[in-house]
Design a protein around this motif. Sequence first.
Motif, PDB file in Angstrom:
ATOM      1  N   MET A   1       0.850  -1.163   0.000  1.00  0.00           N
ATOM      2  CA  MET A   1       0.000   0.000   0.000  1.00  0.00           C
ATOM      3  C   MET A   1       0.901   1.233   0.000  1.00  0.00           C
ATOM      4  N   LYS A   2       0.520   2.227  -0.788  1.00  0.00           N
ATOM      5  CA  LYS A   2       1.325   3.439  -0.909  1.00  0.00           C
ATOM      6  C   LYS A   2       0.411   4.644  -0.717  1.00  0.00           C
ATOM      7  N   VAL A   3       0.842   5.592   0.131  1.00  0.00           N
ATOM      8  CA  VAL A   3       0.074   6.813   0.365  1.00  0.00           C
ATOM      9  C   VAL A   3       0.987   8.023   0.212  1.00  0.00           C
ATOM     10  N   SER A   4       0.391   9.117  -0.193  1.00  0.00           N
ATOM     11  CA  SER A   4       1.107  10.376  -0.361  1.00  0.00           C
ATOM     12  C   SER A   4       0.329  11.444   0.399  1.00  0.00           C
ATOM     13  N   PHE A   5       1.038  12.304   1.141  1.00  0.00           N
ATOM     14  CA  PHE A   5       0.309  13.272   1.955  1.00  0.00           C
ATOM     15  C   PHE A   5       1.161  14.471   2.339  1.00  0.00           C
ATOM     16  N   THR A   6       0.461  15.531   2.699  1.00  0.00           N
ATOM     17  CA  THR A   6       0.997  16.692   3.405  1.00  0.00           C
ATOM     18  C   THR A   6       0.117  16.856   4.640  1.00  0.00           C
ATOM     19  N   TYR A   7       0.598  17.601   5.592  1.00  0.00           N
ATOM     20  CA  TYR A   7      -0.131  17.751   6.847  1.00  0.00           C
ATOM     21  C   TYR A   7      -1.008  18.993   6.844  1.00  0.00           C
ATOM     22  N   ASP A   8      -2.170  18.870   7.458  1.00  0.00           N
ATOM     23  CA  ASP A   8      -3.070  19.993   7.693  1.00  0.00           C
ATOM     24  C   ASP A   8      -2.819  20.490   9.116  1.00  0.00           C
ATOM     25  N   LYS A   9      -2.574  21.789   9.266  1.00  0.00           N
ATOM     26  CA  LYS A   9      -2.180  22.341  10.565  1.00  0.00           C
ATOM     27  C   LYS A   9      -3.211  22.060  11.658  1.00  0.00           C
ATOM     28  N   LYS A  10      -4.492  22.281  11.390  1.00  0.00           N
ATOM     29  CA  LYS A  10      -5.515  22.063  12.419  1.00  0.00           C
ATOM     30  C   LYS A  10      -5.558  20.606  12.869  1.00  0.00           C
ATOM     31  N   GLN A  11      -5.437  19.697  11.925  1.00  0.00           N
ATOM     32  CA  GLN A  11      -5.463  18.279  12.277  1.00  0.00           C
ATOM     33  C   GLN A  11      -4.212  17.879  13.059  1.00  0.00           C
ATOM     34  N   VAL A  12      -3.067  18.441  12.695  1.00  0.00           N
ATOM     35  CA  VAL A  12      -1.820  18.120  13.410  1.00  0.00           C
ATOM     36  C   VAL A  12      -1.886  18.645  14.841  1.00  0.00           C
ATOM     37  N   LEU A  13      -2.389  19.856  15.022  1.00  0.00           N
ATOM     38  CA  LEU A  13      -2.507  20.395  16.380  1.00  0.00           C
ATOM     39  C   LEU A  13      -3.414  19.516  17.232  1.00  0.00           C
ATOM     40  N   GLN A  14      -4.507  19.031  16.655  1.00  0.00           N
ATOM     41  CA  GLN A  14      -5.395  18.131  17.391  1.00  0.00           C
ATOM     42  C   GLN A  14      -4.690  16.809  17.713  1.00  0.00           C
ATOM     43  N   ALA A  15      -3.918  16.293  16.765  1.00  0.00           N
ATOM     44  CA  ALA A  15      -3.179  15.051  17.003  1.00  0.00           C
ATOM     45  C   ALA A  15      -2.131  15.239  18.100  1.00  0.00           C
ATOM     46  N   LEU A  16      -1.483  16.391  18.132  1.00  0.00           N
ATOM     47  CA  LEU A  16      -0.509  16.661  19.193  1.00  0.00           C
ATOM     48  C   LEU A  16      -1.190  16.760  20.549  1.00  0.00           C
ATOM     49  N   ARG A  17      -2.407  17.286  20.586  1.00  0.00           N
ATOM     50  CA  ARG A  17      -3.166  17.304  21.845  1.00  0.00           C
ATOM     51  C   ARG A  17      -3.450  15.880  22.319  1.00  0.00           C
ATOM     52  N   TYR A  18      -3.856  15.020  21.397  1.00  0.00           N
ATOM     53  CA  TYR A  18      -4.072  13.615  21.749  1.00  0.00           C
ATOM     54  C   TYR A  18      -2.786  12.997  22.288  1.00  0.00           C
ATOM     55  N   HIS A  19      -1.679  13.312  21.637  1.00  0.00           N
ATOM     56  CA  HIS A  19      -0.395  12.756  22.078  1.00  0.00           C
ATOM     57  C   HIS A  19      -0.090  13.195  23.509  1.00  0.00           C
ATOM     58  N   PHE A  20      -0.188  14.486  23.783  1.00  0.00           N
ATOM     59  CA  PHE A  20       0.143  14.974  25.124  1.00  0.00           C
ATOM     60  C   PHE A  20      -0.811  14.415  26.175  1.00  0.00           C
ATOM     61  N   LEU A  21      -2.099  14.390  25.866  1.00  0.00           N
ATOM     62  CA  LEU A  21      -3.064  13.926  26.857  1.00  0.00           C
ATOM     63  C   LEU A  21      -3.080  12.412  27.015  1.00  0.00           C
ATOM     64  N   SER A  22      -2.441  11.687  26.101  1.00  0.00           N
ATOM     65  CA  SER A  22      -2.370  10.231  26.261  1.00  0.00           C
ATOM     66  C   SER A  22      -1.203   9.812  27.150  1.00  0.00           C
ATOM     67  N   ARG A  23      -0.323  10.731  27.467  1.00  0.00           N
ATOM     68  CA  ARG A  23       0.815  10.415  28.337  1.00  0.00           C
ATOM     69  C   ARG A  23       0.339  10.274  29.786  1.00  0.00           C
ATOM     70  N   LYS A  24       0.784   9.216  30.450  1.00  0.00           N
ATOM     71  CA  LYS A  24       0.318   8.924  31.809  1.00  0.00           C
ATOM     72  C   LYS A  24       0.673  10.024  32.796  1.00  0.00           C
TER      73      LYS A  24
END
Length: 158
Positions: free
Chosen positions: A1-24
């Motif tokens: 499987m092959k995918v091509s992408f660039t990042y969307d700023k709003k989605q990345v900021l939300q993903a970083l929030r998930y990352h920080f809040l998933s830390r114990k």
Amino acid sequence: MKVSFTYDKKQVLQALRYHFLSRKEIRLMIILVNVFALGSAFLFYFKKILPLAFLVGSFLWFILMLSFWFFLPGMVYRRATTFKDHFIMTFDPDSFSVGNERGSRSYPWKAVSNFLETPHFFHLYFDSRSFFLVPKDSFSNSDEIYQMRHMLKEKIKN
């Protein structure tokens, strides 16, 4: 499987929030500050403490929420040039590769220690602090997302 992408700023900021809040340790700190703020509100209501203690508890809670919701994700996004690149990822049975204009790198599946699925991304964790985001909207349809989810569950044992 092959995918091509660039990042969307709003989605990345939300993903970083998930990352920080998933830390114990961050979740534990948020719980402790919430308990402190609720305790100070309770004691202030029954006139056991001065208003200053209640204000300090409320201020700590407010600053903590602002930090993890706005400041930290914004700082990480601004500092990381990764989020401004265009990537091509290839997923094979034994490994996956990540490439951009400057080059590419292949990783065996055992290099990924953990993964997390959020509404817009698959987070591939190499260790507790380094991870790579694979946008779900880079897949052509929901069947490919399902195949990716199945492959991650098969290859990475959480």
